[in-house]
Design a protein around this motif. Structure first.
Motif, mmCIF file in Angstrom:
data_model
loop_
_atom_site.group_PDB
_atom_site.id
_atom_site.type_symbol
_atom_site.label_atom_id
_atom_site.label_comp_id
_atom_site.label_asym_id
_atom_site.label_seq_id
_atom_site.Cartn_x
_atom_site.Cartn_y
_atom_site.Cartn_z
ATOM 1 N N ASN A 1 13.789 76.585 35.036
ATOM 2 C CA ASN A 1 14.641 75.905 34.080
ATOM 3 C C ASN A 1 16.089 76.409 34.152
ATOM 4 O O ASN A 1 16.368 77.574 33.880
ATOM 5 N N ILE A 2 17.005 75.516 34.499
ATOM 6 C CA ILE A 2 18.420 75.872 34.652
ATOM 7 C C ILE A 2 19.013 76.282 33.311
ATOM 8 O O ILE A 2 19.840 77.194 33.246
ATOM 9 N N ASP A 3 18.561 75.634 32.225
ATOM 10 C CA ASP A 3 19.010 75.980 30.873
ATOM 11 C C ASP A 3 18.812 77.473 30.603
ATOM 12 O O ASP A 3 19.743 78.177 30.206
ATOM 13 N N ILE A 4 17.599 77.920 30.817
ATOM 14 C CA ILE A 4 17.249 79.315 30.560
ATOM 15 C C ILE A 4 18.018 80.227 31.501
ATOM 16 O O ILE A 4 18.559 81.253 31.082
ATOM 17 N N PHE A 5 18.073 79.870 32.778
ATOM 18 C CA PHE A 5 18.766 80.686 33.775
ATOM 19 C C PHE A 5 20.231 80.898 33.388
ATOM 20 O O PHE A 5 20.732 82.022 33.407
ATOM 21 N N LEU A 6 20.939 79.820 33.041
ATOM 22 C CA LEU A 6 22.352 79.943 32.683
ATOM 23 C C LEU A 6 22.525 80.779 31.412
ATOM 24 O O LEU A 6 23.423 81.619 31.333
ATOM 25 N N ARG A 7 21.662 80.568 30.414
ATOM 26 C CA ARG A 7 21.741 81.372 29.189
ATOM 27 C C ARG A 7 21.544 82.857 29.488
ATOM 28 O O ARG A 7 22.248 83.702 28.927
ATOM 29 N N GLU A 8 20.594 83.168 30.369
ATOM 30 C CA GLU A 8 20.358 84.568 30.749
ATOM 31 C C GLU A 8 21.584 85.183 31.415
ATOM 32 O O GLU A 8 21.796 86.390 31.352
ATOM 33 N N LYS A 9 22.388 84.350 32.066
ATOM 34 C CA LYS A 9 23.602 84.815 32.736
ATOM 35 C C LYS A 9 24.814 84.790 31.811
ATOM 36 O O LYS A 9 25.925 85.095 32.240
ATOM 37 N N TYR B 1 36.415 72.638 38.586
ATOM 38 C CA TYR B 1 37.179 73.847 38.913
ATOM 39 C C TYR B 1 36.895 74.953 37.890
ATOM 40 O O TYR B 1 36.605 76.097 38.264
ATOM 41 N N ASN B 2 36.961 74.623 36.596
ATOM 42 C CA ASN B 2 36.714 75.624 35.549
ATOM 43 C C ASN B 2 35.281 76.138 35.584
ATOM 44 O O ASN B 2 35.030 77.326 35.356
ATOM 45 N N THR B 3 34.340 75.258 35.878
ATOM 46 C CA THR B 3 32.938 75.662 35.975
ATOM 47 C C THR B 3 32.734 76.612 37.152
ATOM 48 O O THR B 3 32.019 77.614 37.028
ATOM 49 N N MET B 4 33.373 76.325 38.279
ATOM 50 C CA MET B 4 33.234 77.210 39.436
ATOM 51 C C MET B 4 33.837 78.584 39.124
ATOM 52 O O MET B 4 33.270 79.610 39.512
ATOM 53 N N ASN B 5 34.961 78.622 38.425
ATOM 54 C CA ASN B 5 35.541 79.909 38.023
ATOM 55 C C ASN B 5 34.606 80.658 37.078
ATOM 56 O O ASN B 5 34.427 81.872 37.203
ATOM 57 N N LEU B 6 33.998 79.939 36.141
ATOM 58 C CA LEU B 6 33.047 80.547 35.213
ATOM 59 C C LEU B 6 31.838 81.101 35.966
ATOM 60 O O LEU B 6 31.407 82.241 35.735
ATOM 61 N N PHE B 7 31.281 80.305 36.883
ATOM 62 C CA PHE B 7 30.145 80.759 37.679
ATOM 63 C C PHE B 7 30.517 81.993 38.497
ATOM 64 O O PHE B 7 29.721 82.917 38.645
ATOM 65 N N ASN B 8 31.730 82.019 39.022
ATOM 66 C CA ASN B 8 32.182 83.164 39.805
ATOM 67 C C ASN B 8 32.301 84.407 38.921
ATOM 68 O O ASN B 8 31.854 85.495 39.304
ATOM 69 N N GLU B 9 32.886 84.252 37.741
ATOM 70 C CA GLU B 9 33.039 85.383 36.813
ATOM 71 C C GLU B 9 31.692 85.979 36.413
ATOM 72 O O GLU B 9 31.589 87.175 36.174
ATOM 73 N N HIS B 10 30.662 85.140 36.351
ATOM 74 C CA HIS B 10 29.335 85.605 35.953
ATOM 75 C C HIS B 10 28.440 85.952 37.152
ATOM 76 O O HIS B 10 27.244 86.179 36.986
ATOM 77 N N GLY B 11 29.014 85.964 38.337
ATOM 78 C CA GLY B 11 28.292 86.402 39.522
ATOM 79 C C GLY B 11 27.290 85.419 40.085
ATOM 80 O O GLY B 11 26.405 85.809 40.846
ATOM 81 N N LEU B 12 27.412 84.129 39.754
ATOM 82 C CA LEU B 12 26.465 83.133 40.274
ATOM 83 C C LEU B 12 26.856 82.593 41.635
ATOM 84 O O LEU B 12 26.004 82.102 42.372
ATOM 85 N N ILE B 13 28.146 82.638 41.940
ATOM 86 C CA ILE B 13 28.629 82.102 43.210
ATOM 87 C C ILE B 13 29.629 83.059 43.832
ATOM 88 O O ILE B 13 30.156 83.952 43.166
ATOM 89 N N ASP B 14 29.875 82.862 45.097
ATOM 90 C CA ASP B 14 30.963 83.533 45.800
ATOM 91 C C ASP B 14 31.974 82.473 46.208
ATOM 92 O O ASP B 14 31.602 81.347 46.552
#
Length: 142
Positions: free
Chosen positions: A3-11, A55-68
């Motif tokens: 579940n992506i919902d749970i995964f994102l909340r955990e992050k 763009y903002n989502t990718m920056n958010l994902f990067n800040e939380h260590g989900l993407i490089d």
């Protein structure tokens, strides 16, 4: 993927519909996309999506260590889900695809200038022409 919902909340990320769809796209399409790639892939399903949101989502994902963020192009970033194994990237100048390259740098080969430093990110990028494009180019030569 669970579940992506749970995964994102955990992050620590609020799982909005757009964020979930963007993460789902990255997970299902390991193509090292740009913001434009993501936007054009999702705009038909999410008419309210904007490039600024991507763009903002990718920056958010990067800040939380989900993407490089892959700095392989001078004018536009590409993105990679946070890798399980360290790897480099190769960008074909002909077809513009970006491929993962398995690479491991033994600690004894790392520069003495880095001794005592904590390396957070390691980016190794190659550019050139991929084997498929070379083969196509060579088959056209008579």
């Amino acid at each position: 993927m669970r579940n992506i919902d749970i995964f994102l909340r955990e992050k620590g990320i609020k799982p909005s519909y757009q964020r979930k769809r963007i993460y789902e796209f990255l997970h299902q399409n390991p193509i090292h996309p740009t913001v434009n790639d993501i936007y054009w892939a999702l705009i038909h399903d999410i008419p309210t999506l904007s490039k600024a949101t991507v763009y903002n989502t990718m920056n958010l994902f990067n800040e939380h260590g989900l993407i490089d963020i892959i700095p392989i192009e001078g004018n536009e970033s590409r993105f990679d889900l946070h890798p399980i194994k360290p790897h480099a990237h190769f960008k074909c100048d002909a077809c513009h695809q970006v491929f993962d390259v398995e690479i491991e740098i033994p600690p004894h080969l790392i520069s003495k200038e880095l001794a005592g430093c904590q390396v957070e990110t390691q980016n190794i990028n190659f550019t050139g022409v991929c084997s498929a494009c070379m083969e196509a180019k060579n088959s056209k030569v008579i």
